[in-house]
Design an enzyme around this catalytic site. Structure first.
Site, PDB file in Angstrom:
ATOM      1  N   GLU A 189       7.800 -15.948  -9.527  1.00 23.51           N
ATOM      2  CA  GLU A 189       7.236 -14.639  -9.182  1.00 23.51           C
ATOM      3  C   GLU A 189       6.669 -13.902 -10.384  1.00 23.51           C
ATOM      4  OE1 GLU A 189       9.490 -12.261  -5.647  1.00 23.51           O
ATOM      5  OE2 GLU A 189      10.728 -12.699  -7.380  1.00 23.51           O
ATOM      6  N   LYS A 217      12.601 -16.242  -8.860  1.00 20.80           N
ATOM      7  CA  LYS A 217      12.427 -15.213  -9.903  1.00 20.80           C
ATOM      8  C   LYS A 217      11.435 -15.701 -10.957  1.00 20.80           C
ATOM      9  CE  LYS A 217      13.533 -12.489  -8.316  1.00 20.80           C
ATOM     10  NZ  LYS A 217      14.108 -12.229  -7.053  1.00 20.80           N
ATOM     11  N   GLU A 266      16.971 -18.864  -5.665  1.00 22.78           N
ATOM     12  CA  GLU A 266      16.673 -17.516  -6.157  1.00 22.78           C
ATOM     13  C   GLU A 266      16.222 -17.552  -7.623  1.00 22.78           C
ATOM     14  OE1 GLU A 266      16.084 -14.819  -4.837  1.00 22.78           O
ATOM     15  OE2 GLU A 266      16.472 -13.261  -6.312  1.00 22.78           O
ATOM     16  N   CYS A 274       0.844  -1.200   0.000  1.00 25.66           N
ATOM     17  CA  CYS A 274       0.000   0.000   0.000  1.00 25.66           C
ATOM     18  C   CYS A 274       0.883   1.256   0.000  1.00 25.66           C
ATOM     19  CB  CYS A 274      -0.952   0.085   1.177  1.00 25.66           C
ATOM     20  SG  CYS A 274      -2.226  -1.160   1.148  1.00 25.66           S
ATOM     21  N   TRP A 284      -2.791  -2.727  -1.774  1.00 24.47           N
ATOM     22  CA  TRP A 284      -2.517  -4.164  -1.831  1.00 24.47           C
ATOM     23  C   TRP A 284      -3.464  -4.767  -0.799  1.00 24.47           C
ATOM     24  CZ3 TRP A 284      -0.868  -8.105   1.431  1.00 24.47           C
ATOM     25  CH2 TRP A 284      -0.358  -9.256   0.804  1.00 24.47           C
ATOM     26  N   LYS A 336       6.058  -4.995  -3.350  1.00 27.84           N
ATOM     27  CA  LYS A 336       7.487  -4.795  -3.165  1.00 27.84           C
ATOM     28  C   LYS A 336       7.887  -4.807  -1.696  1.00 27.84           C
ATOM     29  CE  LYS A 336      11.619  -3.786  -4.495  1.00 27.84           C
ATOM     30  NZ  LYS A 336      12.319  -4.985  -4.987  1.00 27.84           N
TER      31      LYS A 336
HETATM   32  C1  G6P Z   1       8.842  -9.123  -0.938  1.00 29.38           C
HETATM   33  C2  G6P Z   1       9.496  -8.786  -2.254  1.00 29.38           C
HETATM   34  C3  G6P Z   1      10.774  -9.609  -2.421  1.00 29.38           C
HETATM   35  C4  G6P Z   1      11.702  -9.393  -1.232  1.00 29.38           C
HETATM   36  C5  G6P Z   1      11.002  -9.673   0.098  1.00 29.38           C
HETATM   37  C6  G6P Z   1      11.833  -9.210   1.277  1.00 29.38           C
HETATM   38  O1  G6P Z   1       8.367 -10.431  -0.963  1.00 29.38           O
HETATM   39  O2  G6P Z   1       8.613  -9.045  -3.336  1.00 29.38           O
HETATM   40  O3  G6P Z   1      11.423  -9.218  -3.606  1.00 29.38           O
HETATM   41  O4  G6P Z   1      12.810 -10.213  -1.351  1.00 29.38           O
HETATM   42  O5  G6P Z   1       9.763  -8.951   0.154  1.00 29.38           O
HETATM   43  O6  G6P Z   1      11.969  -7.818   1.198  1.00 29.38           O
HETATM   44  P1  G6P Z   1      13.110  -6.979   1.874  1.00 29.38           P
HETATM   45  O7  G6P Z   1      12.781  -5.553   1.524  1.00 29.38           O
HETATM   46  O8  G6P Z   1      13.002  -7.228   3.346  1.00 29.38           O
HETATM   47  O9  G6P Z   1      14.393  -7.426   1.318  1.00 29.38           O
END
Ligand code: G6P
Length: 611
Positions: A491, A488, A484, A2, A76, A606
């Site tokens: 996602e 990717k 990872e 949000c 969101w 994000k």
């Molecule tokens: C969300 C994002 C990911 C990220 C995760 C942790 O799920 O979509 O890309 O890795 O949060 O976020 P941070 O800001 O704590 O690294």
């Protein structure tokens, strides 16, 4: 998660236009609905709908709004489906109070029943609407007094912006557990979830702390706590440019951020390599040599991609500093009664510095007596401010929901920390440290070479675009890269993908392998290479289609694999910085070819500021 923005000014600019631009910048935080409210005609006028910010823009073109102050939101969904009705801003019964909110009101159901019992009529399924009705019912001469009184009843988290039709030009903001900052302009003031929303107008920001209430008018701003005591907060400068949050010729932020990695890795290293002494300069860590000596173990807490970088970091730190490292999902760690003690160093890794689970895990570790260090990208974020010390990534804003450049910079940062601790504990000879620093310094050039593989990766993407499943396998320091790579792909392309330790495959996932199944092997030339090749044989024997990420010059794999992508050689512990890049590009191109919205993947956000 949000995006919230509020604006008030002296009339030189139109609030609606500023709020709309801010929403475009905040859209990466959530994008299922959007809305805006401004003070106009002695009341509050709103426009909102289910959909993206460009849809809201079209609505505003048909039904324009103008005003000198207002609030806006991009959502969101947590409570209530992503419908136009549930889009923020939310209003009280008389439509005199409007609220936008990021966070979760945990006692919303109880509050709602009580408010309905007193005659309030709700229009939405959201938790946020309870706030508007609570404020409506709360006593006070001013809207801020009423907000404070209302918040007395609230359990949960919030980054709030509130306006009242009775006090045009005034915006009240409140923070508890969800990020919020103020922007200080010339005759105009902003509140926003993050600086990207306001950087066009001002670089001066004030980060609010939990418990802060801020009042913004065109004449200035005040911050105080719930007992109305004035709070003095420093004004910080945002150091990055507007350019860094614009596409600049790329089709997507994810693509831009993948291609920025030679620069972002350089930026993470800048000023930190001291070759003569063979040390990493990490002044912000706030660890004395005695502190370093006294560390018995390290616990890394993180989520998502940051958790994967933590797994790479474990091997780096254990190898260079010989300290046992545990890597924990932040959300699991915090509910397990952490056994952290004085001699445990807790490292919270978070790109955003706002992930609720990581923040809570870090607080739990601190409560259990541990010193806490943050590895964070966003300067001034909550994790950065609450840590005892830390290391910033300096990778610049990451907008693409799928994290890319943060991952490589996190590994580089953990490598710097590994050398630092190895040196402080007297474990690594000078020559070994210097050799490792040289390898680190070469990384930006090597990253640029890996990026040149893009045309090959694009061709691979064309071949595998219709895959329904994919398996990613690696060993040692490249096992987290397999995780990872799979993350990717799933996602952003919605293809089911799993990452596994290559040897563990035979205990389960091998059952999935057939002629349809792409299997991506991480196989740089390192001490486990021959073992990985054995695992490839097992896949080949079952007809699986192998894509290998291996080292330049490697001629071993012959007909065993269908495709090879070769990355330059580096120190084995640093190879993840290079091997992950083809996987980022592969996921990106497959998603683009499948017509997916790469920067706004389904259901994701994000910055996950709810638990
Ligand atoms: C969300 C994002 C990911 C990220 C995760 C942790 O799920 O979509 O890309 O890795 O949060 O976020 P941070 O800001 O704590 O690294």
């Amino acid at each position: 998660m949000c995006g919230v923005i509020g604006y008030t000014g002296d009339g030189r600019r139109d609030a609606a236009a500023i709020l709309l631009r801010g929403l475009h910048r905040l859209e990466y935080r959530g994008y299922d609905s959007a809305g805006i409210a401004v003070h106009a005609d002695g009341g509050i006028v709103t426009r909102k709908l289910a959909g993206r910010v460009p849809d809201l823009q079209e609505l505003l073109a048909l039904q324009p709004l103008h005003g000198v102050s207002g609030i806006a939101h991009t959502r969101w969904a947590t409570h209530g489906a992503p419908t136009s009705r549930n889009a923020h801003p939310h209003m009280d019964c008389d439509e005199r109070i409007a609220v936008v909110h990021n966070g979760i009101i945990e006692n919303a159901d109880t509050l709602r029943r009580a408010l309905e019992g007193c005659g309030h009529t709700f229009r939405t399924d959201t938790d946020t609407e309870t706030l508007a009705h609570l404020i409506e019912d709360s006593p006070g001469e001013t809207v801020e007094a009423r907000v404070i009184a209302a918040l007395e009843h609230v359990v949960g988290t919030y980054g709030l912006a509130v306006m009242s039709a009775d006090e045009p030009g005034k915006i009240v903001a409140a923070r508890q557990g969800s990020p919020l900052l103020l922007g200080i302009g010339d005759g105009e003031y902003f509140v926003a979830s993050d600086a990207s929303a306001i950087i066009e107008y001002t670089r001066s920001v004030v980060h609010l702390d939990d418990g802060d209430i801020a009042v913004l008018t065109p004449q200035g701003y005040h911050i105080f706590d719930r007992e109305s005591h004035v709070q003095l907060r420093p004004v910080d400068d945002v150091t990055w440019d507007l350019e860094s949050i614009e596409l600049g010729g790329y089709s997507h932020f994810m693509q831009k951020e993948i291609f920025e990695q030679a620069d972002t890795v350089r930026s993470t290293l800048r000023g930190r390599l001291v070759f003569e002494e063979g040390v990493a300069r990490l002044n912000g860590l706030n660890l004395t040599p005695e502190d370093c000596d006294g560390i018995d173990r390290i616990t890394i807490v993180a989520c998502g991609t940051s958790w994967h970088s933590g797994l790479v970091g474990r091997q780096i730190i254990e190898s260079l500093a010989q300290i046992p490292v545990a890597v924990e999902y932040a959300s699991e760690y915090r509910y397990r009664r952490p056994l952290a003690a004085r001699n445990t160093l807790t490292i919270a890794i978070s790109q955003s510095g706002e992930t609720a689970d990581t923040l809570q895990a870090m607080r739990a570790a601190r409560a259990a007596g541990s010193r806490v260090v943050g590895i964070v990208n966003v300067v001034g974020s909550t994790i950065a401010r609450e840590s005892d010390g830390g290391i910033y990534l300096h990778a610049g804003p990451e907008i693409g929901v799928a994290s890319t450049k943060a991952f490589t910079s996190q590994i580089v940062t953990l490598a710097l920390l590994g050398v630092y601790l190895g040196h402080q504990r007297g474990l690594l000879p000078l020559a070994a440290r210097q050799e490792f620093l040289c390898r680190l310094a070469q990384l930006p050039t090597l990253v640029a070479r890996v990026l040149a593989l893009e045309p090959d990766v694009r061709r691979l993407a064309e071949e595998f675009v219709h895959a329904r499943n994919a398996l990613y396998l690696g060993r040692g320091v490249n096992f987290p890269v397999a995780l990872e790579g799979a993350l990717k792909l799933k996602e952003i392309s919605y293809i089911h993908a799993e990452g596994y330790p290559a040897a563990e495959m035979k205990h389960g996932p091998i059952a999935l392998i057939d002629e349809e199944m792409p299997v991506v092997f991480l196989a740089p030339h390192d001490e486990v290479y021959t073992k990985v090749v054995s695992n490839m044989q097992e896949v080949r024997a079952r007809g699986g289609r192998i894509i290998a990420i291996t080292t330049e010059g490697n001629g071993d794999l012959g007909t065993l694999v269908e495709h090879q992508l070769r990355v330059p050689a580096t120190a084995p512990l640093l190879s993840p910085v290079l091997t992950v890049i083809p996987l980022q590009l592969l996921a990106y191109h497959i998603a683009v070819l499948r017509g997916c919205d790469v920067d706004r993947p389904r259901n994701l956000a994000k910055s996950v500021t709810v638990e």
